[in-house]
Write a protein that holds these residues in place. Structure first.
Motif, PDB file in Angstrom:
ATOM      1  N   ALA A 189       0.823  -1.215   0.000  1.00 23.20           N
ATOM      2  CA  ALA A 189       0.000   0.000   0.000  1.00 23.20           C
ATOM      3  C   ALA A 189       0.855   1.263   0.000  1.00 23.20           C
ATOM      4  N   GLN A 190       0.540   2.184  -0.895  1.00 22.78           N
ATOM      5  CA  GLN A 190       1.177   3.498  -0.949  1.00 22.78           C
ATOM      6  C   GLN A 190       0.210   4.493  -0.287  1.00 22.78           C
ATOM      7  N   PRO A 191       0.690   5.693   0.085  1.00 26.57           N
ATOM      8  CA  PRO A 191      -0.235   6.676   0.675  1.00 26.57           C
ATOM      9  C   PRO A 191      -1.435   6.886  -0.262  1.00 26.57           C
ATOM     10  N   GLY A 192      -2.625   6.890   0.306  1.00 26.10           N
ATOM     11  CA  GLY A 192      -3.838   7.062  -0.506  1.00 26.10           C
ATOM     12  C   GLY A 192      -4.478   5.754  -0.917  1.00 26.10           C
ATOM     13  N   ASP A 193      -3.757   4.613  -0.737  1.00 22.29           N
ATOM     14  CA  ASP A 193      -4.340   3.301  -1.033  1.00 22.29           C
ATOM     15  C   ASP A 193      -5.181   2.837   0.163  1.00 22.29           C
ATOM     16  N   PRO A 194      -6.149   1.937  -0.087  1.00 30.48           N
ATOM     17  CA  PRO A 194      -6.968   1.449   1.026  1.00 30.48           C
ATOM     18  C   PRO A 194      -6.137   0.673   2.042  1.00 30.48           C
ATOM     19  N   PRO A 195      -6.182   1.093   3.337  1.00 32.24           N
ATOM     20  CA  PRO A 195      -5.400   0.401   4.380  1.00 32.24           C
ATOM     21  C   PRO A 195      -6.133  -0.843   4.892  1.00 32.24           C
ATOM     22  N   SER A 196      -5.476  -1.625   5.752  1.00 28.62           N
ATOM     23  CA  SER A 196      -6.146  -2.725   6.452  1.00 28.62           C
ATOM     24  C   SER A 196      -7.258  -2.136   7.315  1.00 28.62           C
ATOM     25  N   LEU A 197      -8.402  -2.823   7.348  1.00 25.18           N
ATOM     26  CA  LEU A 197      -9.515  -2.292   8.146  1.00 25.18           C
ATOM     27  C   LEU A 197      -9.315  -2.490   9.645  1.00 25.18           C
ATOM     28  N   SER A 198      -8.128  -3.005  10.032  1.00 27.06           N
ATOM     29  CA  SER A 198      -7.796  -2.999  11.457  1.00 27.06           C
ATOM     30  C   SER A 198      -7.679  -1.547  11.954  1.00 27.06           C
ATOM     31  N   VAL A 199      -7.584  -0.556  11.045  1.00 19.43           N
ATOM     32  CA  VAL A 199      -7.545   0.864  11.463  1.00 19.43           C
ATOM     33  C   VAL A 199      -8.808   1.271  12.216  1.00 19.43           C
ATOM     34  N   VAL A 200      -9.907   0.519  12.008  1.00 17.68           N
ATOM     35  CA  VAL A 200     -11.173   0.899  12.660  1.00 17.68           C
ATOM     36  C   VAL A 200     -11.056   0.813  14.187  1.00 17.68           C
ATOM     37  N   ALA A 201     -10.118  -0.019  14.687  1.00 18.89           N
ATOM     38  CA  ALA A 201      -9.909  -0.107  16.143  1.00 18.89           C
ATOM     39  C   ALA A 201      -9.562   1.255  16.735  1.00 18.89           C
ATOM     40  N   GLY A 202      -9.004   2.143  15.935  1.00 20.91           N
ATOM     41  CA  GLY A 202      -8.649   3.480  16.418  1.00 20.91           C
ATOM     42  C   GLY A 202      -9.808   4.469  16.369  1.00 20.91           C
ATOM     43  N   TYR A 203     -10.964   4.022  15.899  1.00 21.37           N
ATOM     44  CA  TYR A 203     -12.152   4.886  15.817  1.00 21.37           C
ATOM     45  C   TYR A 203     -13.094   4.581  16.977  1.00 21.37           C
ATOM     46  N   ASP A 204     -13.797   5.605  17.506  1.00 19.06           N
ATOM     47  CA  ASP A 204     -14.918   5.251  18.378  1.00 19.06           C
ATOM     48  C   ASP A 204     -16.157   5.120  17.495  1.00 19.06           C
ATOM     49  N   THR A 210     -19.714   8.633  11.478  1.00 15.81           N
ATOM     50  CA  THR A 210     -19.531   9.899  10.743  1.00 15.81           C
ATOM     51  C   THR A 210     -18.758   9.652   9.454  1.00 15.81           C
ATOM     52  N   LEU A 211     -17.725   8.809   9.522  1.00 17.48           N
ATOM     53  CA  LEU A 211     -16.955   8.500   8.303  1.00 17.48           C
ATOM     54  C   LEU A 211     -17.865   7.833   7.264  1.00 17.48           C
ATOM     55  N   MET A 212     -18.700   6.885   7.691  1.00 18.02           N
ATOM     56  CA  MET A 212     -19.590   6.189   6.752  1.00 18.02           C
ATOM     57  C   MET A 212     -20.583   7.169   6.129  1.00 18.02           C
ATOM     58  N   LYS A 213     -21.122   8.077   6.933  1.00 16.05           N
ATOM     59  CA  LYS A 213     -22.209   8.966   6.483  1.00 16.05           C
ATOM     60  C   LYS A 213     -21.695  10.144   5.672  1.00 16.05           C
ATOM     61  N   THR A 214     -20.568  10.737   6.104  1.00 13.76           N
ATOM     62  CA  THR A 214     -20.132  12.001   5.485  1.00 13.76           C
ATOM     63  C   THR A 214     -18.802  11.871   4.739  1.00 13.76           C
ATOM     64  N   GLY A 215     -18.052  10.817   5.017  1.00 16.97           N
ATOM     65  CA  GLY A 215     -16.741  10.671   4.384  1.00 16.97           C
ATOM     66  C   GLY A 215     -15.643  11.434   5.105  1.00 16.97           C
ATOM     67  N   LEU A 216     -15.980  12.023   6.269  1.00 18.22           N
ATOM     68  CA  LEU A 216     -14.960  12.769   7.011  1.00 18.22           C
ATOM     69  C   LEU A 216     -14.401  11.905   8.140  1.00 18.22           C
ATOM     70  N   ALA A 217     -13.061  11.806   8.181  1.00 19.25           N
ATOM     71  CA  ALA A 217     -12.382  11.085   9.257  1.00 19.25           C
ATOM     72  C   ALA A 217     -12.215  12.045  10.439  1.00 19.25           C
ATOM     73  N   PRO A 218     -11.845  11.506  11.629  1.00 20.98           N
ATOM     74  CA  PRO A 218     -11.697  12.376  12.813  1.00 20.98           C
ATOM     75  C   PRO A 218     -10.840  13.617  12.500  1.00 20.98           C
ATOM     76  N   GLY A 219     -11.238  14.758  13.057  1.00 20.82           N
ATOM     77  CA  GLY A 219     -10.554  16.022  12.774  1.00 20.82           C
ATOM     78  C   GLY A 219     -11.069  16.620  11.462  1.00 20.82           C
ATOM     79  N   ASP A 220     -12.268  16.152  11.013  1.00 20.99           N
ATOM     80  CA  ASP A 220     -12.879  16.621   9.758  1.00 20.99           C
ATOM     81  C   ASP A 220     -11.953  16.468   8.560  1.00 20.99           C
ATOM     82  N   ARG A 221     -11.141  15.405   8.593  1.00 22.05           N
ATOM     83  CA  ARG A 221     -10.203  15.152   7.489  1.00 22.05           C
ATOM     84  C   ARG A 221     -10.911  14.517   6.316  1.00 22.05           C
TER      85      ARG A 221
END
Ligand code: HEC
Ligand code: HEC
Length: 254
Positions: A189-204, A210-221
């Motif tokens: 994976a290069q920057p911008g490629d889909p990461p492992s979904l183990s990243v979801v552990a870092g989300y509440d 919010t990411l599913m509904k609006t596409g914004l990651a924490p910090g309105d990224r």
């Protein structure tokens, strides 16, 4: 075949589409949205240009309103779950693993809605590969989905038991097309490629919804293709589905 049978027994063709209850059609349309059919084939399924650079390839997604009447349900199921047309040609760029694991109920609703769309728009030519595409295929950098399907299906994401089965199913059908059928993200994976979904552990739970509904990651990224995926596909997930996805993915070991 199907239409022929109905006509033979004296049922008008129009009543075939009408046979699907409206709730099934609404669900089928929603599935076509979250599964990406409408993203790649266009909202009305007429197909569109995916690549128009002759050095790479001139390439369209199929006009499904014209292609589907040529398939029986069994053939359509076969194309979706193997990436191979009945004439033996194999599909470029379209996933098969996510659709190979779809439930019968989801397929019934999806097919009912797909078939309820009237034929419209032109047929598109099949892929014309340019030199760069050919070179990438020869070097093994671009592969047919059907070529990796058996390996993908033999290496499913971890099964964490019945309590998270629904979320695992949704991740395998809705997210896997981009995040890989293992859900471990793309290789190298290069920057911008889909990461492992183990990243979801870092989300509440709220940040994930919010990411599913609006596409914004924490910090309105804004997060590139993922922001687009939520805006064109994932926003149509139901709250209970988002919860089920979170229950599974927040425990997904990667
Ligand atoms: C990532 C983009 C993408 C997604 C998502 C996608 N498709 Fe496709 N699909 C394509 C492309 C591109 C082709 C043409 C491939 C080729 O010509 O090699 C295609 C071809 C097809 C075909 C073959 C039709 C023919 O030409 O005979 C069918 C059937 C089909 N798609 C159905 C679907 C359905 C149903 C969904 C959703 C469940 C879906 N596709 C999702 C890109 C996509
Ligand atoms: C159309 C392709 C596509 C689909 C479908 C898709 N994703 Fe993504 N996703 C991506 C890409 C690409 C990235 C990396 C974006 C970036 O870093 O610029 C990403 C990143 C992510 C991230 C990390 C965001 C961050 O914090 O940086 C999460 C979480 C995520 N996706 C979850 C999901 C889930 C859950 C699903 C299914 C419900 C899903 N994705 C479906 C393409 C997709």
């Amino acid at each position: 075949m199907r239409a022929g049978l109905f006509i033979a027994i004296g049922v008008a063709a129009a009543s075939i589409a009408a046979a699907a209850p409206p709730s099934q059609l609404t669900e089928g349309e929603r599935l076509a949205t979250i599964l990406g059919c409408r993203d790649c084939h266009g909202a009305t399924l007429e197909g569109k240009a995916m690549l128009t650079d002759p050095k790479i390839a001139v390439f369209y997604s199929s006009n499904l309103t014209r292609a589907l009447p040529r398939y029986t349900d069994k053939q359509l199921d076969h194309v979706l779950s193997t990436g191979e047309r009945p004439d033996g040609t194999r599909l470029w760029y379209m996933d098969a693993a996510p659709y190979a694991v779809m439930s019968r109920a989801d397929k019934r609703a999806l097919f009912a809605w797909l078939r309820a769309q009237r034929p419209s728009g032109p047929e598109h030519p099949r892929i014309a590969m340019g030199p760069r595409f050919k070179a990438a295929v020869e070097a093994g950098r671009v592969k047919l989905e059907s070529a990796t399907l058996a390996r993908d299906l033999a290496n499913p994401p971890s099964d964490l038991g019945p309590a998270t089965a629904r979320g695992r199913y949704l991740a395998r059908t809705v997210c896997a097309g981009c995040h890989a059928s293992s859900l471990k993200g793309v290789e190298d994976a290069q920057p911008g490629d889909p990461p492992s979904l183990s990243v979801v552990a870092g989300y509440d739970r709220v940040a994930f919804a919010t990411l599913m509904k609006t596409g914004l990651a924490p910090g309105d990224r804004k997060v590139g293709e993922m922001t687009k995926a939520s805006q064109v596909r994932l926003h149509a997930l139901k709250p209970a589905e988002v919860d089920a996805l979170y229950d599974y993915l927040s425990r997904f070991p990667g």
